[in-house]
Design an enzyme around this catalytic site. Structure first.
Site, short mmCIF file in Angstrom:
data_model
loop_
_atom_site.label_atom_id
_atom_site.label_comp_id
_atom_site.label_asym_id
_atom_site.label_seq_id
_atom_site.Cartn_x
_atom_site.Cartn_y
_atom_site.Cartn_z
N ASP A 1 0.44 -1.32 -0.43
CA ASP A 1 0.66 -0.04 -0.07
C ASP A 1 0.69 1.40 0.10
O ASP A 1 0.45 2.17 -0.80
CB ASP A 1 -0.63 0.07 1.12
CG ASP A 1 -1.75 0.87 1.46
OD1 ASP A 1 -2.70 1.44 0.54
OD2 ASP A 1 -1.80 2.33 2.36
N MET B 1 15.98 -10.93 -20.81
CA MET B 1 15.70 -9.54 -19.86
C MET B 1 15.59 -8.76 -20.81
O MET B 1 13.89 -8.57 -20.67
CB MET B 1 17.04 -9.48 -18.98
CG MET B 1 17.49 -9.48 -17.89
SD MET B 1 15.62 -10.39 -17.21
CE MET B 1 15.41 -8.69 -16.60
N VAL C 1 22.30 -5.46 -22.62
CA VAL C 1 22.94 -5.92 -23.18
C VAL C 1 24.14 -6.09 -22.45
O VAL C 1 23.84 -6.70 -21.08
CB VAL C 1 24.28 -5.56 -24.53
CG1 VAL C 1 23.29 -4.89 -24.94
CG2 VAL C 1 24.94 -5.15 -23.45
N LYS D 1 29.01 -1.50 -22.21
CA LYS D 1 27.21 -0.34 -21.94
C LYS D 1 28.07 0.23 -21.97
O LYS D 1 27.18 1.71 -22.65
CB LYS D 1 27.25 -1.13 -20.18
CG LYS D 1 26.58 -2.23 -20.41
CD LYS D 1 26.23 -3.19 -19.19
CE LYS D 1 25.63 -3.80 -18.20
NZ LYS D 1 24.50 -3.98 -19.13
N SER E 1 22.10 -5.77 -13.78
CA SER E 1 21.93 -5.98 -12.03
C SER E 1 23.09 -5.69 -11.19
O SER E 1 23.38 -6.25 -10.09
CB SER E 1 21.93 -7.85 -12.52
OG SER E 1 22.28 -8.34 -13.23
N ASN F 1 13.84 -11.14 -13.28
CA ASN F 1 13.84 -12.40 -13.65
C ASN F 1 12.51 -13.16 -13.25
O ASN F 1 13.44 -13.72 -12.38
CB ASN F 1 15.11 -12.95 -14.67
CG ASN F 1 15.52 -14.34 -15.01
OD1 ASN F 1 14.10 -14.85 -16.43
ND2 ASN F 1 16.12 -14.81 -15.93
N ASN G 1 20.16 -7.79 -5.29
CA ASN G 1 21.00 -8.87 -5.19
C ASN G 1 22.29 -8.85 -4.24
O ASN G 1 23.13 -9.47 -4.16
CB ASN G 1 22.32 -8.37 -6.98
CG ASN G 1 20.83 -8.72 -7.46
OD1 ASN G 1 20.37 -9.87 -7.37
ND2 ASN G 1 21.22 -8.54 -9.38
#
Ligand code: NAI
Length: 723
Positions: A299, A328, A404, A411, A433, A457, A504
């Site tokens: 909420d 992804m 990628v 990147k 990630s 994922n 992670n």
């Protein structure tokens, strides 16, 4: 305290009373203690009016009839003694019961959401008419809070719609629309919203004439007309289904079933007593408290714009660019086109791009009942998805997301190439990630328009999205990314930058410890079983197989570099990878995936691969110790993330883990769980693991909390947080 009354009384044709619910200052009507007191007063006034032929209850809130009982009031009384819970239920039942004892017919005219306590009020009415608006939803979601209906819902519903239907509705907790409600016998009439009141008035007149409602009242007072054999059959099948769904971890649906079965052979009032008794065992239980906590977490998330202050996001996302059409990228594309956001998808490899486009369309058009993609839907969605042929196509995009390979250099080169193509105000984002966003923004001209938008994922199933704020990301970029993620139906949490961000960062120590446990002599089976008995949807070694051992090794490397004191570089992963066991994608990892259903099976070849890395002598590690070794490092990492100011609010840790990795909802989240144990007890349990070294050493924050007997949920905002 309400600013004025919620219930307003009016008359139609001088003999039909209308009670209109309109809670002042709120978007929804909620059955709080005050509203119930008003309702009681209104009923007392009406019961003595001998001129009335009917009472109609309506709402003045658009799209909502009654959204249920006041859960904040529930949360404040979770420590009520059992006897008080019983009386609370009995009072509610008796109050609503007056709706089926009036000298006139009572009708709920429902337009919009009618759930929980609202649905109970409605089933105590003699009749219900519902609007055909798609917003009309009727249901008993109490099991989702670890409860079941306690104001007569379990007693009345089976009498109206049959035991089997009521069991499905109440133990499943899902709502039904108006047409399904009519088929079930819950709605006596369905009408367009504008004609709803007229339909209710018509029904009052018919009933005043026929007095049919009086016969129904008598029938519904009695036991159900059902044989012992039917009862036995229903009980066995429903119980098996519930066990399959809940894995025995959620007691409310099972108790609801038992209560309804037992109540089938007694009268209505006794059925209500059984209901109150059952509710009193659930109300205030740890699982109830955990699920209520989760309700508040979600909420709060719905209302959170992601930044402090009232800044309205400037971006209205209509078109998105996705770079990288792998697992992804395809998932992110599907999530967008499903919600009407156009996508330009690109990939360095033409084959990957074709596969990604196909995968995204199939996923977006997936139809659960067909168990495959619906071809017509796919054709309908296809124009939303464009195969990007050149970078210029990104100039029309409001957001461009890179997905990628997890390689900072690759990147960064893409960002450098793309940034100049973007329109003013567009956002550039990475789905990385683990790689810190500030590092990726290094060469950008507009790092303020750059952030992490980290999906999980599989994208279709995981609701969490981490919006990562780099050191130069602007508030507007964060607020726009949050609004965009919500548009996709996700739950975004805003986290500050750092290796592994939040989820992670907490997951890696847990997965790493599973490898250490293997090295110390615990078996794969024991580790998996311990994690699942804790309530995780899968064990950590299966999770390795899902994520991919190579990907996990790479992510582990980033964490090891950042936190060398507490991440162990296990030799087990490289050994399995060298043997070609990359996880599900290669058909084998810690388990083998040769069977047609794709379910992992133990593989003796893994034991041979593990053997060289087992430390002698093997320890006999008990299940409770395995649980502590898996979850204590995760908890300690959470305290460090709090110390580092990674989250804006401690509650985001729990939301992130429940919706990002499936941390057991019935434990309410990692920190809620820790609070139920207490920081002092946690510090004690860590002492027993002391020999494992720094990775299980209590942090300063934990020790300080233990010394002062504080709870994580009392830490208002994270220490060191930017906000
Ligand atoms: P993947 O390997 O399935 O897909 C990557 C795609 O990028 C491939 O199709 C490849 O052809 C393409 N590609 C590589 N270099 C490129 C370039 N220079 N330009 C355009 N396309 C290029 O990888 P996956 O799993 O989809 O991961 C993508 C990103 O998402 C990574 O940063 C990963 O860390 C992150 N991520 C992955 C998750 C997972 O569970 N797999 C979960 C959340 C984030």
């Amino acid at each position: 305290m309400a600013a004025g009354p919620t219930i307003h009384r009016s008359l139609i044709d001088s003999n039909i009373a209308v009670l209109t619910l309109d809670m002042p200052g709120k978007g929804a009507n909620i059955l709080s203690v005050d509203v119930l007191a008003e309702f009681e007063q209104q009923l007392s006034d009406l019961e003595s009016d001998s001129d009335l032929i009917g009472l109609i209850i309506v709402s003045n809130k658009p799209g909502i009839f009654i959204a249920g009982a006041d859960i904040r009031e529930f949360a404040a009384s979770l420590d009520l003694p059992r006897a008080d819970v019983v009386s609370m239920c009995r009072r509610g039942q008796q109050l609503f019961g007056r709706l089926s004892a009036t000298p006139f017919v009572t009708i709920a005219a429902i337009d919009g959401i009618c759930v929980g306590g609202g649905a109970e009020l409605a089933v105590w009415c003699d009749r219900r008419v519902m609007s055909n608006s798609p917003k009309t939803q009727f249901g008993f979601p109490e099991v989702k809070l670890g409860l079941f209906p306690g104001w007569g819902g379990t007693a009345r519903a089976p009498r109206m719609i049959g035991l089997s239907n009521a069991v499905e509705l109440i133990t499943g907790g899902e709502s039904v629309g108006a047409e399904q409600a009519r088929e079930l016998g819950l709605a006596d009439d369905v009408a367009p919203p504008a004609d709803l009141l007229d339909a209710a008035v018509r029904l009052v007149r018919q009933e005043a004439e026929s007095r049919r409602f009086e016969a129904d009242r008598q029938r519904w007072e009695k036991p159900l007309d059902i044989s012992e054999t039917e009862l036995g059959f229903l009980g066995a099948t429903a119980s098996a289904m519930i066990r399959k769904e809940t894995k025995g971890e959620y007691p409310a649906p099972e108790l609801a079933l038992e209560t309804m079965l037992e109540a089938a052979s007694v009268g209505l009032d006794e059925a209500c007593e059984l209901e109150a008794d059952g509710m009193s065992t659930l109300f205030g239980s740890p699982i109830n408290a955990a699920l209520i906590n989760l309700f508040f977490l979600t909420d709060r998330n719905k209302k959170d714009g992601g930044i402090e202050g009232d800044l309205e996001p400037t971006l209205d996302v209509k078109r998105v660019g996705v770079i990288g059409a792998g697992i992804m990228g395809a998932g992110i594309t599907a999530a967008n086109i499903k919600r009407g956001v156009k996508v330009v998808l690109t990939d360095a490899s033409a084959d990957s791009l074709s596969a990604g486009i196909r995968g995204a369309l199939e996923e977006a058009a997936y139809n659960r009942s067909l168990r495959k993609a619906d071809v017509e839907r796919a054709i309908e969605l296809a124009p939303q998805l464009n195969r990007g042929e050149s970078d210029e196509e990104f100039s029309q995009c409001d957001v461009v997301i890179e997905a990628v390979v997890e390689n900072a250099e690759v990147k960064r080169q893409i960002f450098k190439r793309i940034e100049g193509q973007l329109g003013d105000g567009a956002i550039l984002a990475s789905n990385t990630s683990t790689i810190p966003i500030t590092q990726l923004a290094r060469d950008l001209e507009h790092p303020d328009r750059f952030c992490g938008i980290h999906f999980f994922n599989p994208v279709r199933r995981m609701k969490l999205v981490e919006v990562i704020r780099g050191s130069e990301t602007s508030d507007d970029t964060v607020a726009s990314a949050v609004a965009y993620a919500k548009r996709l139906g996700k739950m975004p949490i805003v986290v500050n930058d750092g290796p592994g961000f939040l989820v992670n960062r907490l997951l890696l120590p847990y997965m790493n410890e599973a490898l250490e446990l293997l090295g110390d002599g615990a078996t794969i089976k024991e580790i998996e079983r311990a994690a699942k008995s804790f309530g995780m949807p899968m064990g950590p070694l299966t999770l390795y197989d899902v994520v991919g051992l190579d990907t996990a090794l790479y992510a582990g490397g980033t964490m090891l570099q950042a936190f060398p004191d507490r991440i162990k570089a296990s030799k087990i992963l490289p050994a399995l990878i060298k043997a070609g066991r990359l996880g599900q994608k290669s058909g084998a990892g810690f388990f083998s995936y040769r069977n047609p259903k794709g379910r992992g099976e133990p593989d003796p070849a893994v034991d041979d691969l593990l053997n060289p890395y087992l430390r002698a002598p093997a320890k006999d590690i008990q299940p409770a110790e395995i649980v502590d070794r898996l979850f204590m490092p995760m908890l300690l990492e959470a305290t460090r993330a709090l110390e580092d100011g990674i989250v804006r609010d401690v509650r985001d840790v729990d939301l992130g883990l429940v919706f990002g990795i499936g941390f057991p909802p019935f434990k309410g989240g990692l920190l809620h769980w820790a609070d139920t144990i207490g920081a002092g007890e946690i510090a004690e349990r860590l002492k027993a693991l002391e020999e494992l070294g720094p990775r299980v050493q209590p942090t300063d924050l934990l020790l300080e909390m233990a010394a002062n007997d504080r709870k994580f949920y009392d830490l208002k905002t994270a220490t060191g947080s930017k906000s």
